[in-house]
Design a protein around this motif. Structure first.
Motif, short mmCIF file in Angstrom:
data_model
loop_
_atom_site.label_atom_id
_atom_site.label_comp_id
_atom_site.label_asym_id
_atom_site.label_seq_id
_atom_site.Cartn_x
_atom_site.Cartn_y
_atom_site.Cartn_z
N GLN A 55 39.04 40.21 43.09
CA GLN A 55 39.09 39.32 41.83
C GLN A 55 39.88 39.92 40.88
O GLN A 55 40.19 41.08 40.55
N ARG A 100 33.61 49.53 35.94
CA ARG A 100 34.43 48.33 36.01
C ARG A 100 35.39 48.70 37.06
O ARG A 100 36.12 49.76 36.61
N ARG A 101 35.62 47.87 38.09
CA ARG A 101 36.88 48.02 39.22
C ARG A 101 37.91 47.73 38.45
O ARG A 101 38.15 47.28 37.43
N ASP A 110 41.17 45.89 38.09
CA ASP A 110 41.66 44.70 38.75
C ASP A 110 43.12 44.37 38.32
O ASP A 110 43.65 43.26 38.50
N CYS A 160 37.73 40.71 33.72
CA CYS A 160 36.22 40.51 34.26
C CYS A 160 36.04 40.14 35.48
O CYS A 160 37.02 39.75 36.18
N PRO A 161 34.80 40.41 35.80
CA PRO A 161 34.31 40.04 37.30
C PRO A 161 34.23 38.61 37.49
O PRO A 161 33.04 38.06 37.84
N GLN A 179 29.55 45.55 30.85
CA GLN A 179 29.53 46.61 32.20
C GLN A 179 29.67 47.95 31.79
O GLN A 179 30.19 48.12 30.70
#
Length: 493
Positions: free
Chosen positions: A312, A358-359, A361, A149-150, A355
Motif C-alpha cells: 500500500q 510502521r512499514r 511505504d 498511512c496504511p 501506530q
C-alpha cells in the motif's frame, strides 16, 4: 505434494536459506510476473471455499515441512490467487505491476525495518520527507507536513482527528467529554471511510451530515451551505468538510474552489479525499479537475492506485507547519523517542502517528519515480484517460452497451443489455431484469478466469459495470477484449 523428510529449520544455515529464497523468487518471476501479466493466462483459477481449503491444506501442525513442500505451497498460493497485475483485472481502483515499485517492495520487506526513528531507518526517514515534499508541491504547497498511512481510509480518519484536535486540543486529554456535539460534512458520493472514521473516533455516524450531489456525482456547494446552517440550528458545531476528488463509483471531482469558499466563510477544516484522483495532479492536461486543492488543509492521496506503486502507498498531506501531527498524536515514549540522542531528534517521526511500528511505504514510489521521472508518470496518467475515452467511443458504437454517463475520469460506467432485453425499455420489469445481468456475467467471467470487472447499483440505477482503466500496460486491444467478452458471456441471456 509428496511427503519427504521434514526440514525443521533453516536457522544457522545461510546456504540453505539463500537457496530457498532464490527458488521462491524464481517461482514469483515465473508464476506472478511472467504468467500473471500475460493476457493468455487466467486472471484467477476459481475454487469454492471448501474445495480451496482442501487444496491448500491450511492446517498448521507441530512438525515442519521440507523445502520441496514449502516451494509447492508457494506455487499453490500463487496458482489460486487473483492476479491483479493481469491486463484483464479491472475489478479495483488498483491494478497492474510496476517492476521498479515491486523492486522497492522487495527491498523494504527484506530490510524489515520500521519507519519510526532515524536510528533504525535513516534512509527511509529522509526519503519519506522528500517524497512527501514532492507530493505537497504538486498539490500547490511550498511547505507543510505529512505521513504515509496504511491506506486511504486511515488517511481520511487522520484528517478528521487532526481537524477535531485543532479546534478542541483539550480532547486529547479529556476525551469526548471535552467536546460539544460536532458536525462534519461530506457528499453522498464520499468514501465509506468517512462514516467509519466518525464511528471509530467516537463522534458517531450521526455527526456526518450528507450533502447532496448532482447527477454527475459532484457535491453541491449550495446544499453544503444549507447543511451547515441546519447543523448550527440544531446545536451542533461544524468543524470539517470532506470533499472528494475521484469518487469511487462514478469518478466524480467535487468543485473544490466553491467548497473552499464555503469552508473559508465558516472557518472549517477542508479535507480532500483524493485517494483515487490525486495522481491526476501529475498531468498538465487534466490537473484542472483538481483546481482549488491548494486551498485544502489536508489531502489524502493513494499512489498505489493510478500510479501503480503497489499496495500500500497512501499519503496524508498537510498544509500545517505547526507540527500538528505530533501535537495531536505524540506520547513521548521515553524508550523510543529519547530526547538526548546523538542526532537531531526531530528526525524521529514516529510520534506523529497513531501506530508504533510502521512499514516503509516510500521506497516503492521513490524508486518508481526515479526510474520513470515525473514525465513518465504523467504519460501513464494521460494514457489512462486516452484509453478510457477510446472505450467510451467503442461502447457508443456497439449494440447492447449503454453508458451510465459520460465519464470525466477513468471510471467508465455502463450497462450490458443482453439480446432478450434489447428494445424492451418500456417493459415494467425492464430495470429489475437488467439489474440481474451484471451479477450473472460476473460469476461467469470469474469462474472462467477470463477477466474481473466490478459492478454495483447506484441510487435509483440498477446494477451496472464500473470499468476502471488504471493498469499502465493496457492497450486498445484490452478494451476491445472487455466488450467482446461481455458479448460472448451474455449472448444467451
Amino acid at each position: 505434494m509428496a511427503d519427504s523428510k521434514p526440514l525443521f529449520s533453516l536457522d544457522g544455515d545461510p546456504v540453505a536459506a539463500e537457496a530457498l529464497l532464490r527458488d521462491v523468487f524464481g517461482i514469483v518471476v515465473d508464476e506472478v510476473i511472467r504468467k500473471g501479466t500475460s493476457a493468455s493466462e487466467k486472471v484467477c483459477e476459481w475454487k469454492e471455499p471448501k474445495e480451496l481449503k482442501q487444496l491448500l491444506d491450511l492446517e498448521l501442525r507441530s512438525q515442519g515441512e521440507s523445502q520441496e513442500k514449502i516451494l509447492e505451497r508457494c506455487r499453490a498460493v500463487i496458482r489460486y490467487s487473483v492476479k491483479t497485475c493481469h491486463p484483464h483485472f479491472f475489478n479495483q481502483l488498483f491494478s497492474g505491476l510496476d517492476p521498479h515499485a515491486l523492486a522497492g517492495r522487495i527491498v523494504t520487506e527484506s530490510l524489515n525495518t520500521s519507519q519510526y526513528t532515524y536510528e533504525i531507518a535513516p534512509v527511509f526517514v529522509l526519503m519519506e520527507e522528500e517524497v512527501l515534499k514532492k507530493l505537497r508541491e504538486l498539490v500547490g504547497w511550498s511547505s507543510g507536513d505529512g505521513v504515509f498511512c496504511p491506506g486511504g481510509s486511515i488517511s481520511n480518519m487522520y484528517a478528521v482527528n487532526l481537524a477535531r484536535y485543532q479546534r478542541y486540543p483539550d480532547c486529547k486529554r479529556r476525551g469526548l467529554r471535552a467536546l460539544p456535539p460536532l458536525a462534519l460534512f461530506t457528499s453522498k458520493e464520499c468514501h465509506y471511510s468517512i462514516k467509519k472514521g466518525a464511528a471509530f473516533l467516537g463522534l458517531g455516524t450521526d455527526s456526518v451530515r450528507v450533502v447532496k450531489a448532482d447527477e454527475r456525482g459532484k457535491m453541491i456547494p449550495e446544499d453544503l451551505e444549507r447543511q451547515i446552517s441546519l447543523a448550527e440550528a440544531e446545536g451542533a458545531v461544524p468543524f470539517l468538510v470532506c470533499a472528494t476528488s475521484g469518487t469511487t463509483v462514478l469518478g466524480a471531482f467535487d468543485p473544490l474552489e466553491a467548497i473552499a469558499d464555503v469552508c473559508q466563510r465558516h472557518g472549517l477544516w477542508m479535507h480532500v479525499d483524493a485517494a483515487w484522483g490525486g495522481s491526476v495532479l501529475l498531468s498538465q492536461t487534466h490537473r484542472n479537475l483538481l483546481d482549488g486543492i491548494q486551498r485544502a488543509d489536508s489531502v489524502a492521496w493513494n499512489p498505489h492506485k493510478l500510479l501503480t506503486a503497489g499496495l500500500q502507498c497512501s499519503a496524508l498531506l498537510l498544509q500545517d507547519t505547526s507540527n500538528l501531527l505530533k501535537h495531536c498524536h505524540g506520547s513521548q515514549a521515553s524508550y523510543l523517542f529519547q530526547q538526548d540522542k546523538f542526532y537531531d531528534v526531530a528526525l524521529d517521526t514516529g510520534d506523529k502517528v497513531v501506530q508504533c511500528g510502521r512499514r516503509v511505504d516510500c521506497l516503492k514510489l521513490w524508486l518508481m519515480w526515479k526510474a520513470q521521472g515525473g514525465q513518465g508518470l504523467e504519460r501513464r496518467v494521460d494514457q489512462a484517460f486516452a484509453l478510457a475515452r477510446y472505450l467510451v467511443e467503442e461502447i457508443k458504437k456497439r449494440e447492447g452497451f449503454v453508458l451510465v454517463m459520460e465519464p470525466e475520469f477513468v471510471n467508465v460506467c455502463f450497462w450490458f443489455v443482453p439480446p432478450s432485453l434489447r428494445g424492451k425499455q418500456e417493459s415494467p420489469d425492464y430495470s429489475e431484469r437488467l439489474a440481474k445481468v451484471a451479477p450473472i456475467l460476473k460469476e461467469r467471467m470469474v469462474k472462467e478466469g477470463s477477466m474481473m470487472i466490478g459492478y454495483q447499483p447506484h441510487g435509483t440505477r440498477g446494477n451496472f459495470f464500473r470499468m476502471v482503466v488504471a493498469n499502465p500496460a493496457l492497450t486498445r486491444a484490452d478494451m476491445d477484449f472487455l466488450l467482446n467478452e461481455l458479448e460472448r458471456l451474455g449472448q444467451d441471456l
